[in-house]
Design an enzyme around this catalytic site. Structure first.
Site, PDB file in Angstrom:
ATOM      1  N   SER A 147       0.835  -1.188   0.000  1.00 22.81           N
ATOM      2  CA  SER A 147       0.000   0.000   0.000  1.00 22.81           C
ATOM      3  C   SER A 147       0.881   1.252   0.000  1.00 22.81           C
ATOM      4  CB  SER A 147      -0.967  -0.043   1.192  1.00 22.81           C
ATOM      5  OG  SER A 147      -2.009   0.879   1.036  1.00 22.81           O
ATOM      6  N   GLU A 163      -9.427  -5.100  -4.224  1.00 22.35           N
ATOM      7  CA  GLU A 163      -8.784  -4.207  -3.265  1.00 22.35           C
ATOM      8  C   GLU A 163      -9.784  -3.463  -2.377  1.00 22.35           C
ATOM      9  OE1 GLU A 163      -5.578  -3.753  -2.691  1.00 22.35           O
ATOM     10  OE2 GLU A 163      -4.454  -4.274  -4.510  1.00 22.35           O
ATOM     11  N   HIS A 193      -7.733  -5.849  -0.200  1.00 18.38           N
ATOM     12  CA  HIS A 193      -6.536  -5.147   0.243  1.00 18.38           C
ATOM     13  C   HIS A 193      -5.999  -5.781   1.519  1.00 18.38           C
ATOM     14  CE1 HIS A 193      -3.929  -1.705  -0.187  1.00 18.38           C
ATOM     15  NE2 HIS A 193      -4.211  -1.227   1.017  1.00 18.38           N
TER      16      HIS A 193
END
Length: 585
Positions: free
Chosen positions: A268, A395, A492
């Protein structure tokens, strides 16, 4: 291997994380960045006498989050720039080094999260390093240049009375100061840069560990007009990471690691930070490879960063000047940042920040990061650095599940979302057409996920390949899990416990969709091996991107998931008219 390690700053005693792995935690790589050193580039850690205890993680960077299994920031915590090391107990010779940068929207998170325990990776023959760095305004906030820029930060700042900044987990969310905050349920061109894969082995490469900390290094009298050239630079979090890499260059040999074979990895915002370091002169020669999982696309111009500072300063009740910002505590700036975030959340007319407010990102245009990584990579700025990229196929479903992003339920809202991000009108319609019958929330989450993560990941691979570098691309699409093989989300952060080999920690069950089954453990073994092999040799087990006109990627999934059950990659044609990286507040 002895459990006591001798560094140039002092000795540290580790412990057996397992029979075959020794860990040493909470080792300072730079001085505490508070008091007179607040908002400044990192300085070397002071030496210590005796043997330092290395059995506990160091304090986390100022933030308001409380993360499962990780320490919280407390008033008086100052020694926040620390590293943790895991090394094979039987380490002989010099082993490859993997350095991990945690994510968290440049605002929250820490190296102490249970996802990031380095024991399993160390068993494969790596020396694993995780680290903390400055976050939120302390690490990425813009301190204006001009009057007062070169004046010392007031020494009288009472650090012991400060309470924290930001928010926390490897989730791209923002904290809103919720008293019941749970990080999983709430929010919050350098043509020479890093081009030589052997530079880290050159004894003359970046020989001055203090060079980046010298405010007088910029001799141009006009440099004070550039915040990155001043005594109070921008992108301080990135400078912290560079200082940590210098520490690794100088000290990792004591832990059995090879300073000439370092791989930088992150997820990220941590992945984007790693990609930034690829093209930063400050980091030249300090690593050979990069692993970037779900790199996030937004960057800020100095104008955006300055505007954000004015908003935070107004909320904190101080002037948006160096002296004004230094006069308030980190806790006050965090509380002010949370107020600004909350205001964006509550206002659907506030533009692109309304949909998942995040106030901080790497700032372009200064000496630290003159141009964005996509541009620099395409120009060959890091052609000697191998790159391994990955994104998940769902995600943004995590951000929806934790309540981080706005809920869109109508086509009109989806069209407004696209307009607020400056997207081509055909893009939203293309996502609708590709998902016939899908509800608006699903179309929105697919579009948002590709906007911030998926498409940017592919563009990075293509840019690096076009610039002459080796880029390996992969996609995490595991959507069956547990002993009963029920449906789970490839969202995610779900890939990281697999890559670290940490599936069995109960604190991670939400991320991975419950208790893992045998197929999940087999996938984790493959991903751990790919990371380990890439860190050692640059080869994760599949070919690099060769044709930048085609979308090809290695797919991570369990052996029982049919090949026909795959989420589509971002559609190249739909994104053709969209510029990256995002330059949006």
């Amino acid at each position: 291997m002895d459990d006591v390690f001798e560094t140039t700053r002092g000795a540290v005693r580790g412990f057996r994380a397992d029979d075959d792995v020794v860990a040493a935690l909470g080792i300072p790589y730079a001085a505490p960045p508070f008091g007179a050193d607040r908002f400044r580039a990192p300085r070397p850690a002071p030496p210590w006498s005796g043997v330092r205890d290395g059995t506990a993680f160091g304090p986390v960077a100022p933030q308001s989050a409380e993360l499962p299994g990780a320490p919280s920031w407390r008033p008086g915590d100052e020694d926040v720039l620390t590293v943790n090391v895991w090394t094979p107990a039987s380490a002989a010779g010099r082993l490859p080094v993997l350095v991990w940068i945690h994510g968290g929207a440049y605002t929250f998170g820490s190296s102490a999260q249970p996802d990031f325990d380095g024991t399993a990776l160390a068993r494969t023959g790596l020396v694993v390093v995780t680290l903390n760095y400055r976050l939120g305004f302390e690490g990425f906030g813009h301190v204006p240049a001009g009057s007062g820029t070169d004046a010392p930060v007031p020494v009288g700042v009472d650090v012991d009375s400060d309470a924290g900044a930001g928010a926390g987990a490897g989730v791209y969310v923002s904290v809103c100061g919720d008293a019941d905050f749970d990080p999983y349920v709430s929010a919050g061109a350098h043509s020479d840069a890093a081009t030589d894969p052997d530079a880290a082995t050159d004894p003359d490469a970046a020989t001055d560990p203090d060079a980046a900390t010298d405010p007088g290094a910029a001799t141009d009298p006009g440099a004070a007009t550039d915040p990155d050239d001043s005594a109070l630079p921008g992108n301080r979090g990135l400078l912290d990471l560079t200082a940590a890499l210098r520490w690794i260059r100088d000290e990792i040999g004591a832990f059995g690691g090879d300073p000439g074979n370092v791989t930088l990895a992150g997820q990220s915002s941590g992945a984007t930070a790693a990609v930034c370091l690829m093209v930063m002169d400050e980091a030249r020669g300090l690593f050979r490879r990069v692993i970037a999982h779900s790199p996030v696309s937004p960057f800020h111009t100095r104008e955006i960063a300055a505007s954000t500072t004015r908003e935070i300063a107004a909320a904190a009740g101080c002037e948006a000047t160096p002296a004004g910002l230094a006069s308030v505590t980190p806790q006050a700036l965090v509380a002010a940042s949370d107020q600004v975030v909350d205001a964006y959340r509550r206002d659907p007319a506030s533009g692109s920040r309304h949909y998942d407010p995040s106030l901080f990102a790497p700032v372009l245009g200064g000496a630290t990061l003159p141009v964005d990584p996509l541009t620099a990579l395409a120009e060959g700025a890091a052609r000697g650095v191998d790159l391994l990229l990955c994104h998940t196929t769902e995600e943004y479903w995590l951000l929806d599940a934790v309540g981080s992003c706005a809920k869109l339920t109508t086509d009109a809202q989806l069209d407004r979302f696209a307009a607020d991000f400056g997207l081509d009108g055909d893009l939203a319609e293309g996502y609708r057409s590709a998902r016939p019958g899908a509800p608006v929330p699903d179309v929105h989450l697919a579009l948002f996920g590709d906007l911030l993560f998926g498409e940017f990941t592919h563009r990075l691979a293509e840019a690096h390949a076009a610039g002459g570098g080796r880029a390996h691309l992969s996609v995490f699409d595991r959507r069956r899990g547990g002993a009963d093989r029920t449906a789970v989300r490839a969202w995610h952060c779900a890939d990281i416990p697999f890559a670290f080999g940490n599936l069995d920690d109960d604190r991670l069950s939400f991320l991975v969709g419950g208790a893992p089954g045998p197929e999940d453990h087999e996938l984790a073994r493959r991903m751990v091996r790919a990371w380990s092999d890439f860190a050692a040799t640059g080869d994760p087990g599949w070919a690099p991107v060769a044709d930048t006109t085609r979308r090809t990627a290695h797919v991570w999934t369990t052996v029982d998931q049919p090949a026909t059950d795959r989420r589509p990659l971002p559609d190249r044609a739909l994104w053709a008219t969209t510029d990256f990286p995002l330059l949006r507040p």
